[in-house]
Design a protein around this motif. Structure first.
Motif, PDB file in Angstrom:
ATOM      1  N   ARG A  53      51.083  82.545 -84.634  1.00 37.70           N
ATOM      2  CA  ARG A  53      51.384  81.317 -83.895  1.00 37.70           C
ATOM      3  C   ARG A  53      52.288  81.552 -82.682  1.00 37.70           C
ATOM      4  O   ARG A  53      52.047  81.023 -81.610  1.00 37.70           O
TER       5      ARG A  53
ATOM      6  N   CYS B 198      40.394  68.426 -75.575  1.00 38.61           N
ATOM      7  CA  CYS B 198      40.006  68.264 -76.978  1.00 38.61           C
ATOM      8  C   CYS B 198      38.524  67.919 -77.098  1.00 38.61           C
ATOM      9  O   CYS B 198      37.813  68.450 -77.970  1.00 38.61           O
TER      10      CYS B 198
ATOM     11  N   SER C 202      34.302  77.333 -85.742  1.00 35.30           N
ATOM     12  CA  SER C 202      34.462  77.029 -87.175  1.00 35.30           C
ATOM     13  C   SER C 202      33.786  78.070 -88.063  1.00 35.30           C
ATOM     14  O   SER C 202      34.156  78.234 -89.221  1.00 35.30           O
TER      15      SER C 202
ATOM     16  N   HIS D 198      42.173  76.607 -92.738  1.00 31.33           N
ATOM     17  CA  HIS D 198      42.813  76.730 -91.424  1.00 31.33           C
ATOM     18  C   HIS D 198      42.067  75.859 -90.400  1.00 31.33           C
ATOM     19  O   HIS D 198      42.676  75.224 -89.540  1.00 31.33           O
ATOM     20  N   MET D 199      40.740  75.827 -90.523  1.00 28.56           N
ATOM     21  CA  MET D 199      39.928  75.022 -89.615  1.00 28.56           C
ATOM     22  C   MET D 199      40.221  73.528 -89.791  1.00 28.56           C
ATOM     23  O   MET D 199      40.286  72.775 -88.811  1.00 28.56           O
TER      24      MET D 199
ATOM     25  N   ARG E 146      43.059  72.268 -90.649  1.00 26.88           N
ATOM     26  CA  ARG E 146      44.350  72.036 -89.976  1.00 26.88           C
ATOM     27  C   ARG E 146      44.182  71.981 -88.448  1.00 26.88           C
ATOM     28  O   ARG E 146      44.835  71.184 -87.770  1.00 26.88           O
ATOM     29  N   ILE E 147      43.305  72.829 -87.921  1.00 29.32           N
ATOM     30  CA  ILE E 147      43.047  72.827 -86.472  1.00 29.32           C
ATOM     31  C   ILE E 147      42.466  71.479 -86.046  1.00 29.32           C
ATOM     32  O   ILE E 147      42.879  70.897 -85.036  1.00 29.32           O
TER      33      ILE E 147
ATOM     34  N   LYS F 224      45.249  68.925 -86.096  1.00 26.34           N
ATOM     35  CA  LYS F 224      46.155  69.065 -84.942  1.00 26.34           C
ATOM     36  C   LYS F 224      45.485  68.566 -83.663  1.00 26.34           C
ATOM     37  O   LYS F 224      46.115  67.908 -82.833  1.00 26.34           O
ATOM     38  N   THR F 225      44.213  68.919 -83.505  1.00 25.34           N
ATOM     39  CA  THR F 225      43.461  68.467 -82.333  1.00 25.34           C
ATOM     40  C   THR F 225      43.436  66.939 -82.308  1.00 25.34           C
ATOM     41  O   THR F 225      43.718  66.313 -81.279  1.00 25.34           O
TER      42      THR F 225
END
Length: 196
Positions: free
Chosen positions: A79, A137, A149, A156-157, A159-160, A163-164
């Protein structure tokens, strides 16, 4: 459109066209990756705002300016490395764009304003910066999400996507939900939003 705007846009696109990384479109034609990205950004801005200002249009067009010159691989994994790369890239794109604007006849204040938009200073408080973020975005979700993806671990995807989604305006949310997606991507979005 002012002649300063047209000169600046032409100069930005000339730099985009130097991207050595090709991207192939659905019609089979190949183009510089960054030029296609910039055109996609501009198209989304047209859908988000009826009459965007010249300065916002420049910032949106230049967001990834010469990104290939600062490869992500030159920065540490993780990160911190990612955020440092993003900060350096946006600073370079902002500075280069500001210089092009001043050469074309914009004031130093106008050039600084665009550079701060590209750096996304004021996200969440500044409507122009929000519009730029919405475009980024939406371009990601429409054009890069499916491939991305497949390379990233599922949780993790999720979470992405969360966040997006968190960075987007309600208007951009509504547009994003109209995008055609394959079943895997649609499921990912649903899972991300259900648990958000």
């Amino acid at each position: 459109m002012s002649s300063a705007f047209e000169h600046t846009l032409a100069a930005i696109d000339a730099l985009h066209a130097q991207d050595p990384r090709p991207t192939t479109l659905a019609d089979g034609t190949s183009h510089p990756q960054e030029l296609i990205y910039a055109q996609r950004m501009s198209r989304w801005l047209e859908r988000l705002q009826e009459t965007p200002s010249e300065l916002l249009r420049i910032a949106v067009r230049a967001q990834h300016l010469q990104r290939w010159q600062l490869p992500r691989s030159d920065y540490p994994e993780g990160r911190i490395g990612y955020l440092t790369w993003r900060r350096d890239q946006s600073a370079q794109a902002g500075d280069t764009t500001a210089a092009l604007m001043e050469e074309a006849g914009y004031s130093q204040e106008e050039a600084k304003r665009v550079a701060s938009m590209i750096r996304k200073q004021g996200l969440g408080r500044d409507s122009d910066v929000q519009a730029l973020e919405d475009c980024a975005c939406l371009v990601f979700l429409e054009n890069y999400f499916a491939d991305f993806s497949r390379k990233v671990e599922h949780d993790h995807m999720v979470r992405i996507v969360q966040k997006t989604w968190g960075k987007m305006s309600p208007q951009a949310h509504a547009l994003a939900l109209t995008l055609p997606m394959n079943d895997a991507c649609a499921t990912l979005v649903k899972e991300a939003l259900d648990s958000h």
